[in-house]
Design a protein around this motif. Sequence first.
Motif, short mmCIF file in Angstrom:
data_model
loop_
_atom_site.label_atom_id
_atom_site.label_comp_id
_atom_site.label_asym_id
_atom_site.label_seq_id
_atom_site.Cartn_x
_atom_site.Cartn_y
_atom_site.Cartn_z
N ASP A 35 17.68 11.06 -6.62
CA ASP A 35 16.34 11.07 -6.05
C ASP A 35 15.37 11.57 -7.12
O ASP A 35 15.65 12.56 -7.80
CB ASP A 35 16.31 11.98 -4.82
CG ASP A 35 15.00 11.89 -4.06
OD1 ASP A 35 13.96 12.29 -4.63
OD2 ASP A 35 15.01 11.44 -2.90
N LEU A 52 10.17 2.75 -7.83
CA LEU A 52 9.61 2.76 -6.48
C LEU A 52 8.46 1.77 -6.35
O LEU A 52 7.81 1.43 -7.34
CB LEU A 52 9.11 4.17 -6.12
CG LEU A 52 10.14 5.31 -6.14
CD1 LEU A 52 9.43 6.64 -5.91
CD2 LEU A 52 11.21 5.08 -5.09
N GLU A 67 3.43 1.86 -2.72
CA GLU A 67 3.19 2.71 -1.55
C GLU A 67 3.98 4.02 -1.66
O GLU A 67 3.46 5.11 -1.39
CB GLU A 67 3.59 1.96 -0.28
CG GLU A 67 3.26 2.73 1.01
CD GLU A 67 3.65 1.98 2.27
OE1 GLU A 67 3.51 2.55 3.36
OE2 GLU A 67 4.11 0.82 2.15
N ALA A 68 5.24 3.92 -2.08
CA ALA A 68 6.08 5.12 -2.21
C ALA A 68 5.59 6.02 -3.33
O ALA A 68 5.61 7.25 -3.21
CB ALA A 68 7.53 4.71 -2.46
N ARG A 69 5.11 5.41 -4.43
CA ARG A 69 4.63 6.22 -5.57
C ARG A 69 3.37 6.99 -5.22
O ARG A 69 3.16 8.10 -5.70
CB ARG A 69 4.36 5.31 -6.78
CG ARG A 69 5.61 4.93 -7.55
CD ARG A 69 5.27 4.54 -8.98
NE ARG A 69 4.47 3.32 -9.02
CZ ARG A 69 4.97 2.10 -9.13
NH1 ARG A 69 6.28 1.92 -9.20
NH2 ARG A 69 4.19 1.04 -9.15
N ALA A 129 2.50 7.96 -2.16
CA ALA A 129 2.62 8.63 -0.86
C ALA A 129 2.31 10.12 -0.95
O ALA A 129 1.75 10.70 -0.03
CB ALA A 129 4.03 8.42 -0.29
#
Length: 409
Positions: free
Chosen positions: A350, A384, A387-389, A391
């Motif tokens: 992660d 990623l 959107e994930a980056r 967030a």
Amino acid sequence: MATVASAPSTLRERQNWLIHLLYVRQEFPECLRVIEKQLKACNGLCEFPIYVKALIKRQTGQIQESLTLFQAATCLNPHNVANLKQVGRSLYLLGKHKAAIDVYEEAQRIGMEDWEIWHNKGLCYLYLKMYDKSIDCFKQANSIQRHDATFMHLGKVHTLQEQYKEAIDVYLEALEFSPENPEILTTVGLLYLRLGENYRAFDFLGNSLTHDPRNPKTILAAGSIIQDHSDMDVALNKYRVAAVQTPNSAQLWNNIGMCFFGKQRLVAAIACLKRALYLDPFEWIISYNLGLVHLNTAQYASAFHYFSASINLKPDFPSSYMYLAITLSRLNDVDNACSAYEKAIEMEQDHLFHLNYAITLYNNDDVDRAREHFREFTTLFDELDDEARNADPEVLEQQAALGRALGLT
């Protein structure tokens, strides 16, 4: 004028109407008095009073006594399938599932096809963890006569095997038969929630709430979705309704506590989470959340205590190790912090694990290893989607600050 003696069968059945009437009215003491009188008159050889007495015993929790009575009724009339079904049911309630299956199979041999027998056989196989046979029995029961209970248990078997798509298909078929059943609607919503399809989950949960607006299980699930979208006030309003119905729900108080945490009302958050922990001390997520709140309030010793408890209860959740590592680094126990980071990274790659590890290493003057983990973070972060980056803005800030400090940007 001579009188004709009552036939034995008439004598045995004379009080059946009264016994039935008292039983359906649930006037059990009076019903038992009439039954005993009738049994005495017939020397214990009347089937229906024994059958009803067994039903009353089972309803009052005397399962073993009810089994003995149902077996006595079966001896009097061995070809009565109803007696055999009740013997099987009592054996099932006593946990004697294999014996119950044998009885149900005997009932099938002497009687016609009966959905209830197939359904109950399915329950026995379910508790014996013979899932394939359980599925076959439930399907056979539905082919004879469809019932919500059979669909619910069939879906449960698929869920226990983590066959979530198949479980959803079963519940959707059940909704064709019973479209307004709030329990089925809620179960479908929870399965979609488990699969991460929040919008579809919310549709089913909302539909369930239109039929049963005070169902605490549905409110809790719907509130958690609202909470995930950071609408804490609306979620708290939902939970207020649920709290009236289930004031001692640990999951409810856990969610309320995290709502207050999201609103940065930290004292209220800790109070609610500690109430949840009191109600269910072995629920790992409550200890984990208490660790997060105490870490946020810089109470590092308490945070360490709760993260350690969470790991003991659920050792396969990698984020617990990351937050434990952050807590240990704040307590100046760098070696154990590094061990916790390594454990988290070993379990899951992660980007946050590598970023926090790099920050800890840099703060403790281990620049070379910090650069190594920062590069790992960058690689994972770039994989990623946009959107994930975007967030979490704090991740971008920490990335820029650490990159400058390490001379990598």
